[in-house]
Design a protein around this motif. Structure first.
Motif, PDB file in Angstrom:
ATOM      1  N   THR A   1      -5.679  14.350 -16.386  1.00 55.01           N
ATOM      2  CA  THR A   1      -6.540  13.484 -17.504  1.00 55.01           C
ATOM      3  C   THR A   1      -7.446  12.256 -16.787  1.00 55.01           C
ATOM      4  N   LYS A   2      -8.191  11.695 -17.751  1.00 56.75           N
ATOM      5  CA  LYS A   2      -8.727  10.428 -17.331  1.00 56.75           C
ATOM      6  C   LYS A   2      -8.980   9.635 -18.639  1.00 56.75           C
ATOM      7  N   ILE A   3      -9.150   8.512 -18.306  1.00 55.51           N
ATOM      8  CA  ILE A   3      -9.389   7.588 -19.745  1.00 55.51           C
ATOM      9  C   ILE A   3     -10.766   7.113 -19.617  1.00 55.51           C
ATOM     10  N   GLY A   4     -11.539   6.999 -20.904  1.00 54.27           N
ATOM     11  CA  GLY A   4     -12.813   6.451 -20.988  1.00 54.27           C
ATOM     12  C   GLY A   4     -12.928   6.188 -22.346  1.00 54.27           C
ATOM     13  N   PRO A   5     -14.465   5.656 -22.610  1.00 60.27           N
ATOM     14  CA  PRO A   5     -14.841   5.134 -23.958  1.00 60.27           C
ATOM     15  C   PRO A   5     -14.505   6.432 -25.191  1.00 60.27           C
TER      16      PRO A   5
ATOM     17  N   GLY B   1     -11.837   2.612 -29.376  1.00 57.54           N
ATOM     18  CA  GLY B   1     -11.668   1.841 -27.920  1.00 57.54           C
ATOM     19  C   GLY B   1     -11.687   2.913 -26.998  1.00 57.54           C
ATOM     20  N   THR B   2     -10.816   3.039 -26.263  1.00 57.76           N
ATOM     21  CA  THR B   2     -10.380   3.668 -24.994  1.00 57.76           C
ATOM     22  C   THR B   2      -9.458   4.782 -25.370  1.00 57.76           C
ATOM     23  N   GLY B   3      -9.773   6.056 -24.833  1.00 59.45           N
ATOM     24  CA  GLY B   3      -9.090   7.530 -25.086  1.00 59.45           C
ATOM     25  C   GLY B   3      -8.705   8.195 -23.821  1.00 59.45           C
ATOM     26  N   LEU B   4      -7.664   9.162 -24.070  1.00 58.13           N
ATOM     27  CA  LEU B   4      -7.388   9.769 -23.105  1.00 58.13           C
ATOM     28  C   LEU B   4      -7.992  11.139 -23.028  1.00 58.13           C
TER      29      LEU B   4
ATOM     30  N   ASN C   1      -1.127   6.853 -18.296  1.00 61.55           N
ATOM     31  CA  ASN C   1      -2.472   6.844 -19.178  1.00 61.55           C
ATOM     32  C   ASN C   1      -2.077   7.369 -20.665  1.00 61.55           C
ATOM     33  N   GLN C   2      -0.977   7.887 -20.879  1.00 56.04           N
ATOM     34  CA  GLN C   2      -0.576   8.591 -22.155  1.00 56.04           C
ATOM     35  C   GLN C   2      -0.643   7.463 -23.133  1.00 56.04           C
TER      36      GLN C   2
END
Length: 130
Positions: A6-10, A15-18, A76-77
């Motif tokens: 996974t990665k996080i991003g806008p 806000g921020t998502g997975l 990051n979950q």
């Protein structure tokens, strides 16, 4: 602990998502609670913390009602977002893809399926999110 890349991003949701960083076939376990790395705290302890610490933790924690502990995911979950339109089926101990998830697609789950106290606990009106 996350079981897939996974990665996080806008997020277009909040806000921020997975996001998936690989193809995730339907039925794949994407996350599983691991008590050796995910933090479980007593509700009373979290409530006793200074307001700024308590507010941060409550935002990112969920209540596992079976063990009556607040859980903070160690990875990051914690950035998975709530939606009524989901691609992840969530329980307090495991998340599973309910359909194929494409690389770059945001993980979305219904928080109420694993913690029906979340929105009230943090003072957020769920209706304003959908």
């Amino acid at each position: 602990m996350l079981k897939v890349k996974t990665k996080i991003g806008p997020s277009m949701t909040h806000g921020t998502g997975l996001f998936a960083d690989q193809l995730i076939p339907k039925g794949t376990t994407t996350w599983e609670w691991d008590p050796s790395v995910d933090i479980a705290l007593d509700v009373d302890f979290v409530e006793s913390l200074p307001e700024i610490q308590k507010e941060y933790l409550l935002y990112y924690m969920y209540l596992d009602q079976e063990i009556n502990k607040l859980i903070l995911c160690s990875d990051n979950q914690r950035y998975i977002n709530h939606s009524k339109t989901t691609n992840i089926d969530s329980t307090p101990r495991r998340d599973v893809a309910n359909r194929d998830i494409q690389p770059g697609e945001e993980f979305l789950c219904d928080y109420n399926l694993f913690d029906n106290t979340y929105f009230k606990r943090i003072g957020l009106d769920e209706a304003k999110l959908n």
